[in-house]
Structure formats: structure tokens, C-alpha cells
Design an enzyme around this catalytic site. Structure first.
Site, short mmCIF file in Angstrom:
data_model
loop_
_atom_site.label_atom_id
_atom_site.label_comp_id
_atom_site.label_asym_id
_atom_site.label_seq_id
_atom_site.Cartn_x
_atom_site.Cartn_y
_atom_site.Cartn_z
N ASP A 1 0.93 -1.07 -0.04
CA ASP A 1 -0.06 0.06 -0.10
C ASP A 1 0.95 1.21 0.12
O ASP A 1 2.26 1.23 0.42
CB ASP A 1 -0.97 0.03 1.15
CG ASP A 1 -2.05 0.99 1.22
OD1 ASP A 1 -2.00 1.88 -0.03
OD2 ASP A 1 -3.19 0.85 1.76
C1 BGC Z 1 -5.11 3.24 0.06
C2 BGC Z 1 -4.93 2.18 -0.86
C3 BGC Z 1 -4.89 3.08 -2.36
C4 BGC Z 1 -3.57 3.60 -2.34
C5 BGC Z 1 -3.35 4.32 -3.73
C6 BGC Z 1 -3.78 4.18 -0.09
O1 BGC Z 1 -3.84 5.33 0.91
O2 BGC Z 1 -4.91 2.55 1.25
O3 BGC Z 1 -6.31 1.57 -1.16
O4 BGC Z 1 -4.95 2.13 -3.42
O5 BGC Z 1 -3.72 4.40 -1.24
O6 BGC Z 1 -4.09 5.46 -4.06
#
Ligand code: BGC
Length: 963
Positions: free
Chosen positions: A365
Site C-alpha cells: 500500500d
Molecule cells: C490506500 C489504497 C490505495 C492507495 C493508492 C492508499 O492510501 O490505502 O487503497 O490503493 O492509497 O491510492
């Protein structure tokens, strides 16, 4: 400022409060306070060199060691201004108070040994289903240079590229940089794309076909916009806490519902050639403290989950996803058992890659990677967005540091080769080498500007090269292929009718008895949630609750191409000659000054809502997770006023709730005027059309609750409460309720919910009869012995010459962009203290063997059939639900603790009035097993009978049979 840039900025750490218009640069200030203001004295190399100390159970800050830490602080202190000291003092007080133990506590090591070591990473390429892709990948990877390999594993940095995540190419072998884009609800930041209903609405349809088709439409839009990897679907959070900020991105508070919906979504997305990403693996159940520094603490929360619960609850839907062939898994922000998920070798190497046989690649993530070499050893394959511990600094934990780690021998070349091969094989597996489908040009839209022209890398101050970045390609489909059709179907079937005292469906012609061409019914529509407000896209990433609620906020939200409001759809749907409709899109209509607007109505429809979102933003005083389970913006007050005053107390009130999850209804649901209640979930762009179709009976409601609606938050049990305050320097959250979340908890404790999981009314009725359980295979405790997979690719694992990774002469570097290159061939070598347990050879799990685990787990051991008849007067769809109980079933010696009933499958079927059908289910070995923590395998109880219950909700189980 461009709205998307605002969103991006808030991603970098500005927790905003839109209601007060205040900005709280919380994480940034802490981050700056902690950091030196010299760019150079935090060399990411330090992290790598110190990485060994950061064995898998330790967070990154641990890695410094006290002396280095002190030296660094001393250096920093020397340069601090008075102002900085003031800030630091405040922070120390803050930590002392909030962290309940003071500044020094922040260095407290997490509990060690809670997550056992599991090394080395199993190689990808062991499944027959991936054989061709791995062969092709091997041929390509063999030819790659070290920097090319590193490029594939490391994002280019935040806002370096047009998508939210971008990798570098391997130019000489013709492998492109990949573009990764959110998310579960549609294509984030994209123009001319569909705003589908959210996951929770999809879950509420319980319609497998719709789950698949929504995924397919979503995948197609991604492909046409030049995206390689979609960052969805989301099955974690699972929904342990009903107020969890991101529950709405997933499909409901049950592992089987999540697993089936997730797998079908993946199938749809991947059939379009797009790599789906199942996220967030695993235990990211609340937003508070999910991420280091975001909440003012140096470390994220630890979700402490026991082995059985991990397998039967939180890991279950991920297993389904792997079985469905998902090509990417996103590890989550927080720690699992006191080891960061993205550096947890037991989780990634042991469970995901060995036991579940995952063949694709694990991506972090965004900034969930907290260590360098250690995370690679633990099974992470791709660092996203590539920046290291801080947003937008370009100080990657991999990139050049990974090149060095390979050159100095600390990261085995074999691990790097496996990381790269997994990514390249996924690309082939999805057919992305097919030039007729993928032009290789990358995204044709920008996540960072709405303008046609812009720079490709706005994250770098050096990129001033204006290019066409938005081509405004419409990907919404047209005619019979328009994606609005599927969006509307999902939104409609995702509406759950929970109360109906004879008022619904309304007729578009008003009361049935009156003459034509005369107004015979007055309908008043109330509530801000019925109208457009300031427009659906007014706040970045949908981070405010105004107008009708179509989605939650955060990375899972999209730009609405349009949003049909309930008011406009209803005004249009009624016959104007016979029904007089008025609309008051406010939660505070002028009832006092103009009482007639309430008194004169025959029917009042009240629209209210409850919102939540991702933790990097705050809206209306809500920081991701909801503060409670009540309807927001004084919607309750509005319902009460309307229910008491509609038609001077004689009218009928219908309540429609757009919500991210369950809401408490006790304050108003029993008011006699409240004749009908509908949970319309988060409907996306087709909101109004969907609710109008249900209210007017154009479509018979068939949604079922994907969660329990309790009478209070307390009723969900102690584990269901968000931890809003840290209980330790590293907040700890024990999932001690184990398998007992949502309906399982209500059943166990004998608590009467307001509406149970799986419940939903129809305008018709169904009769269930003739349950037949037919054994297909005989019972046996353990699955067949694990068979070895095919041979994975083998490479020459020689460390290349350092000159291979040198920055090419004349290469113009962009500031902050993450490159794979090193600047000197003098590589520091030395012993590398590998994590404890690194040398222990692990025995492959008997629960493994192929994608999705031991193939025998997926064999059908029994079939169940049931007759279902539509006994009402209209056509309708019913969701036939199959639950299982192990009542009195014995394990080795003692009775197995098991919830009263757990969902194992469901089928939705349409029946005309009077029609009878047979509905059939298969029960796999996994369905009929529990996870045995001693035998470390799925065990099917062979003594006694497994109870099979079929019905129309978790509490309306009409028929019982045994296997
Ligand atoms: C989120 C993810 C997301 C990523 C990219 C993160 O803060 O938890 O679910 O895919 O950002 O935007």
C-alpha cells in the site's frame, strides 16, 4: 489549485477538516520535526544498512539503533531554530499524554515473536495455470540488466507519472512501465468514466452475475484509459467494526460474501486483460493509526489476529481471490501481530505464497513499506509509490538502494529475479503483451490535472515539459453496452427494503382508486440527501458530505461523470397529472414558518445519510472512521419531524438511507408514521434512477443486508469498537472475539438485532421446501497430500558487475524521481545479519499445493438442492442463502467451537408469480472444514453431522439438512 492536486496534497499528510475550513498539517509537522532539514543526512542507504536490525518483527524506527538515533537527533538539533524547539516540546508533551508513556515509549519495540519467521520466499511459477506466462517472463528477465530489474520492482515516486502508481520500464527488452490506478468504485481521477456503486452496494445485491459484470465494465474502462493494474477489489477491511471508515469499499461483514464478490469482480476485471489487486492484506480494519505518522505516532497499529481467525475470517476472501487467479495483492498499512504487513514473512512468504500458492506479485500500500531489504526478504515484490518512508521525497527504500543491496550481496539475486519474474509473468498472464489491446502508451489521462496539457511528473520540480496529458477519451460504453446500465442494475438491486407496512410500492399514478387527470396524491421529498447540493465532485476525493451521498471518500472514490439525484428522478417518475411532488433538499426545511409543506403531504420521503472514508482526510469532524453509528447531519431530527408531521400525522413517511454501513434506527423506526425504510447503500451515479425504480415498483426490491443492523453499537460486542485513542506507543488491537463478528456475535450472545445480516423484503413472497443434501465424496479429515507444483524458472544468480547499475553518462535526472541507478561502483560490503529464523528451512504447508491452496480444498464434497416458489403476485428475485453449523461436532478430543451459523454460499434467482425452481449449491472441502491450529490444516470433522441450513436471511433459516 487543481482539485486533484488538492487531493494529492492531502495524501501527503494534510488532515483536513472541511467543515471548519481548517487545515491540520499534522503528519507533515511531525515528520518535519523528526527529520533533519538537510536532504542529505537521511540517506536511504542508511535504512538499508541498518535494515538487518529491523528483522521482521521490528518496525522501521527500531532499525536505527539508539546510538545512530542519538547522533542523528544531535545533528538535527544543532540546526534547529528556536521555533523548532517549541514545536518539539509540544510534540513531546503530546506523545507523553497521548501515547500514555512519553517520548521514550515511541522507541518501545513491538512484542517480538508474535509473527514467526518464514523464509525464503517461495518462487513464483509453480502452478500449471501460469506455466506459459512464466516461461515467457523468464525469457525476458534473463536479458534484463540490474537497473531494469530494479525499475520493475520500484515505483517512480509519488506523482511521478500519470497514474497514482507507476513503475519504470525495462526498455531494452521492451517491457513497459506499468500504470496502477485506484480503485474499487471506478477509475479514480479519470474523466468520462463510470462512477459505479460502491462495494457495499454490490454486496447488498447478492447477485453473482452483477458482481462479475461490474468488474468487467470496470476492467474495460481501465484498459481503455491505458491502465495496467487496477487497485481493487477491496475485501479488507472485512467489517469487524461497523464504524470502520473503509468498510464500504468492500462487500459486507462476512468472509464468504466478501470472497465470492471479490473473486467474481477479479474474474470480470482480469477478463479484460487488467491486473486486479486484492487489498488490503490483511487486518486493516480501522483507519485510526493505520499508518505510521499519519496519526501522529511513529508506528501504525498492530492488528493481533490468531491463526484460526486469520484463516477462517480475514484471510478467507484473499484465498478466494488467489483461487480466482488474482495477479496482484496489496499488503496493508498496519502491523499484523506486531510485524508490518508488508514486511511480515509469515504472512507474505508463508501464508500467501506457500500456503495459498499465490503466483502474482505483492505490492505495498502507498508507503506501507517500512523497511528495505527486510521487506524484500519477507516477500514484498513491488514498492509503491516508490518513495521511502516519507511522501513525495523520492528517498526510496528500494530503487538505487535495492541495486546496492543486490550488489553487496545482502539481497540474494534469486529474490530479485523472483520479484521481477512475478511482475512480468502477471503482465503476460493478463495478455498485456497483446499490442492490439495494449498500445503500451500508458495512461491517456492524468491523475493530477483536469487540463489537456500538463507535465507527466508533477512530483518533480524539474519537470516543466508540458505535454498532452488528458485525451478525454470516453470509456463509459454506449447503447446496449453502456456501463450506466450495469451501474443502474447494481444500484437498484443493492437497495434493501427493511420495513414496509403496506405503503410500497407507490404507484406513479398515485392512489389507485381515483379518477384520471386529477391530482390525487401529494408527495413531499425532504432532506439534503435528496438533492444535488453543490455537485457531486465539489470536494477532492469526495471528502465532504453534502448533497446526495453516492460514495464514501478517499482513494476508493471517483469523479462522478454525472449523478442522478433522487429528487430529480422521482420528480420525473411520477405522473404529473395525478401526483404533485414537491422537494425540500434540506435537513432543516422551513416547517415552522411554512408548516403546510409538511401538513399537506400524503406521502413524505425523507433522504438521510451517513458517510465515512479513508483516514488521510477528515470531513465533518469524521477522521476516516465514523464517530458513531447514527445518521449524520441531524438526519434523525429530520426523520422525526417528518414522521410526526407528515399529512398532519396521517401521512406515510418513507425513509431512504444512503450509508457506508449500518445505522442505528432505534430513535425513530417505531414512530407509527414511518411506514417504510430502505437502505440504499452507496449507489454511485445512477442513485436517483435506482431508488425511483424501487419506490415505484418498476423493480421489485431484492437486496439483502450485507451487515447486521443492531440496536446499538454495544450490541456488536467490545471488538466492534474503533480504537480512537492509542493504548500504547504502538497501538495494540487484539481481535479476541475471533470468529464472532457481526451476525455471528449476535447469534452467540442471543442479541436481537433490529435487522439481521442477509435480511431484505420483497414485494412478493417465497416458499422454501424440499432440502436435499447429496454427498458427492466421503468425509475425510484432511485434504489429499500436497503434490509438488511444476518447476519455477531458474536463473544464473551471479551478482552482476556494479558498473551495470551506474547512472548512464549524460542522463538527466529529475529531482525526487526514483531511479534504479547508483553513482559509484564502490559498494560497501559486510556481513548481513539476516532476520532471526532466516536460515531455518520451512516445510511447505500441507494446506498448499496450487493457486488457492491445496486443490482438494476446492473439490465438491456435497451438493444441496432446495425448491423455491414465488407465492406472491409479482415477479421477484430471491437470495437463497446457505449457512452451516458444526453443532456438537467433535475435533480431536473436544467439541469444536463454532458460530451458530456461518454463511457458505448463496444464489439469487428470479421467479415469476407462481413459478417454482430448484436452486443448487456445491459444498467444497474448505466449506466443510475448520482451520486446525495444531495440524495446521483445514480439517473436516468426520464424527457427527455438519448441519446445513437454507433460508432467506441469517435468522430465517427455513430448512435444515445434514452432511
Ligand atoms: C490506500 C489504497 C490505495 C492507495 C493508492 C492508499 O492510501 O490505502 O487503497 O490503493 O492509497 O491510492
Amino acid at each position: 489549485m487543481d482539485r486533484r492536486n488538492e487531493a494529492a496534497e492531502s495524501r501527503e499528510g494534510l488532515l483536513r477538516s472541511y467543515d471548519k475550513g481548517e487545515r491540520t498539517p499534522m503528519r507533515m509537522s511531525l515528520e518535519n520535526a523528526y527529520r533533519s532539514d538537510s536532504e542529505s543526512d537521511i540517506d536511504a542507504t542508511d535504512f538499508l544498512d541498518r535494515d538487518p536490525l529491523n528483522h521482521q518483527s521490528q518496525p522501521a524506527v527500531q532499525a536505527y539503533g539508539p546510538s545512530i538515533e542519538l547522533a542523528r537527533l544531535r545533528r538535527s538539533f544543532a540546526r534547529r531554530s528556536k521555533c523548532f524547539f517549541a514545536i518539539l516540546t509540544i510534540l513531546i508533551i503530546f506523545w507523553t499524554v497521548v501515547a500514555g508513556g512519553g517520548f521514550f515509549l515511541y522507541k518501545v519495540a513491538p512484542v517480538d515473536g508474535m509473527s514467526p519467521p518464514w523464509y525464503p520466499t517461495p518462487l513464483g511459477g509453480t502452478s500449471l495455470k501460469w506455466q506459459d506466462s512464466y516461461k515467457k517472463a523468464q525469457a525476458l528477465v534473463e536479458k534484463m540488466t540490474l537497473p531494469e530489474k530494479v525499475n520493475i520492482t520500484t515505483g517512480t515516486g509519488w506523482q511521478m507519472g500519470l497514474a497514482v502508481g507507476n513503475t519504470g520500464p525495462a526498455i531494452h527488452v521492451g517491457f513497459p512501465g506499468l500504470a496502477l490506478q485506484d480503485g474499487p468504485l471506478g477509475l479514480r481521477f479519470a474523466d468520462n468514466a463510470t462512477a459505479f456503486p460502491a462495494g457495499i452496494t454490490v454486496g447488498a445485491t447478492w447477485n453473482k452475475e452483477l458482481m462479475y459484470f461490474r468488474g468487467k465494465a470496470h476492467g474495460m474502462e481501465a484498459r481503455l484509459k491505458g491502465i495496467n493494474v487496477l487497485l481493487g477489489p477491496c475485501v479488507g477491511p472485512l467489517g469487524r467494526m461497523p464504524a470502520g471508515g473503509r468498510n464500504w469499499e468492500g462487500f459486507g461483514a462476512d468472509p464468504v460474501l466478501q470472497g465470492i464478490a471479490g473473486a467474481l469482480t477479479i474474474q470480470g476485471i482480469q477478463e479484460e486483460g487488467i491486473i486486479a489487486t486484492i487489498k488490503h492484506f490483511v487486518g486493516n480494519e480501522q483507519e485510526h493509526f493505520r499508518q505510521s505518522w499519519e496519526w501522529g505516532l511513529p508506528n501504525a497499529i498492530s492488528s493481533n489476529i490468531d491463526d484460526r481467525t486469520l484463516h477462517e475470517m480475514y484471510g478467507w476472501p484473499f484465498q478466494d481471490a488467489v483461487k480466482a487467479g488474482v495477479a496482484s495483492v496489496m499488503c496493508s498499512y498496519q502491523m499484523l501481530n506486531n510485524s508490518y504487513s508488508c514486511g511480515n514473512s509469515k504472512l507474505l512468504n508463508g501464508i500467501l505464497k506457500d500456503e495459498l500458492g499465490f503466483q502474482g506479485f505483492v505490492q505495498s500500500d502507498w508507503l506501507a513499506q517500512r523497511s528495505g531489504v527486510a521487506s524484500a526478504l519477507a516477500g514484498l515484490d513491488m514498492s509503491m509509490p516508490g518513495d521511502g518512508l516519507w511522501w513525495g521525497k523520492g528517498q526510496s527504500l528500494w530503487g538505487p538502494e535495492l541495486s546496492k543491496a543486490v550488489l553487496n550481496g545482502s539481497l540474494p539475486v534469486s529474490r530479485l529475479n523472483d520479484m521481477v519474474t512475478r511482475v512480468v509473468a502477471s503482465w503476460y498472464q493478463l495478455g498485456q503483451d497483446d499490442k492490439s489491446k495494449f498500445d503500451g502508451e500508458g495512461p491517456n489521462f492524468s491523475s493530477w490535472t483536469n487540463d489537456k496539457m500538463g507535465v507527466i511528473n508533477p512530483g518533480s520540480p524539474d519537470d516543466r515539459d508540458q505535454k498532452v496529458v488528458n485525451k478525454f477519451i470516453n470509456v463509459q460504453g454506449s447503447g446496449d453496452e453502456a456501463h450506466s446500465i450495469i451501474a443502474r442494475k447494481v444500484a437498484t438491486e443493492g437497495i434493501v427494503l427493511v420495513k414496509n407496512e403496506g405503503i410500497l410500492p407507490l404507484s406513479k399514478d398515485g392512489w389507485p382508486t381515483s379518477e384520471n387527470h386529477e391530482i390525487n396524491m401529494r408527495v413531499g421529498i425532504f432532506g439534503e440527501d435528496s438533492g444535488a447540493g453543490r455537485g457531486p465532485n465539489v470536494c477532492p476525493d469526495r471528502g465532504c458530505n453534502q448533497g446526495t451521498l453516492g460514495s464514501g471518500w478517499g482513494s476508493g472514490a471517483v469523479e462522478f461523470p454525472y449523478l442522478i439525484t433522487p429528487a430529480e428522478a422521482l420528480l420525473d417518475a411520477f405522473n404529473k397529472d395525478r401526483v404533485y411532488v414537491t422537494n425540500f433538499p434540506s435537513n432543516d426545511p422551513p416547517f415552522k414558518t411554512t408548516p403546510v409543506i409538511l401538513k399537506q403531504q400524503d406521502v413524505c420521503i425523507v433522504f438521510v445519510n451517513a458517510d465515512s472514508g479513508e483516514g488521510y482526510m477528515a470531513a465533518d469532524g469524521i477522521r476516516g472512521d465514523r464517530n458513531d453509528l447514527y445518521i449524520q447531519k441531524d438526519g434523525e431530527g429530520l426523520i422525526v419531524k417528518v414522521a410526526l408531521g407528515c399529512g398532519d400525522g396521517q401521512g406515510s413517511t418513507i425513509v431512504v438511507i444512503h450509508s457506508v454501513g449500518p445505522v442505528i434506527m432505534e430513535g425513530w423506526i417505531d414512530i407509527p408514521g414511518v411506514k417504510a425504510v430502505l437502505m440504499a447503500n452507496l449507489p454511485g451515479q445512477e442513485s436517483g434512477n435506482a431508488i425511483a425504480d424501487i419506490l415505484l415498483g418498476v423493480v421489485n426490491p431484492s437486496g439483502k443486508l450485507p451487515y447486521t443492523i443492531g440496536k446499538s453499537l454495544e450490541d456488536y460486542g467490545p471488538g466492534a469498537k474503533i480504537q480512537y485513542y492509542p493504548n500504547a506507543a504502538i497501538p495494540q488491537q487484539n481481535f479476541s472475539e475471533g470468529l464472532y463478528i457481526d451476525y455471528r456475535h449476535f447469534d452467540k450472545e442471543g442479541i436481537e438485532p433490529r435487522f439481521e445480516f442477509g435480511f431484505g423484503l420483497s414485494y412478493t413472497t417465497f416458499d422454501y421446501s424440499n432440502l436435499v443434501v447429496s454427498p458427492v465424496l466421503p468425509k475425510s479429515s484432511l485434504p489429499a497430500a500436497r503434490t509438488p507444483g511444476i518447476d519455477p524458472p531458474q536463473y544464473d544468480d551471479k551478482i552482476p558487475d556494479a558498473s551495470e547499475a551506474l547512472l548512464p553518462k549524460g542522463f538527466r535526472k529529475l529531482k525526487k524521481f526514483v531511479y534504479p541507478y547508483i553513482t559509484s561502483t564502490s559498494i560497501k560490503k559486510g556481513p548481513y545479519p539476516y532476520p532471526e529464523g532466516y536460515e531455518i528451512k520451512q516445510t511447505p504447508s500441507e494446506a498448499g499445493g496450487d493457486e488457492g491452496g491445496n486443490p482438494d480444498l476446492w473439490n465438491n464434497y456435497a451438493t444441496v438442492s432446495v425448491d423455491i416458489k414465488n407465492t406472491g403476485s409479482v415477479t421477484g428475485k430471491e437470495v437463497v442463502q446457505l449457512y452451516l453449523g458444526f453443532d456438537g461436532v467433535k475435533g480431536e478430543a473436544k467439541e469444536i467451537d463454532f458460530p451458530r451459523s456461518v454463511l457458505r454460499n448463496f444464489e439469487k434467482t428470479e421467479l415469476e408469480s407462481g413459478e417454482k425452481q430448484v436452486v443448487e449449491f456445491n459444498l467444497t472441502r474448505r466449506d466443510l472444514s475448520y482451520w486446525d491450529i495444531v495440524r495446521q490444516n483445514w480439517v473436516m470433522p468426520t464424527e457427527g453431522s455438519i448441519t446445513i441450513k437454507v433460508g432467506s436471511s441469517s435468522r430465517d433459516l427455513k430448512l435444515t439438512g445434514w452432511y
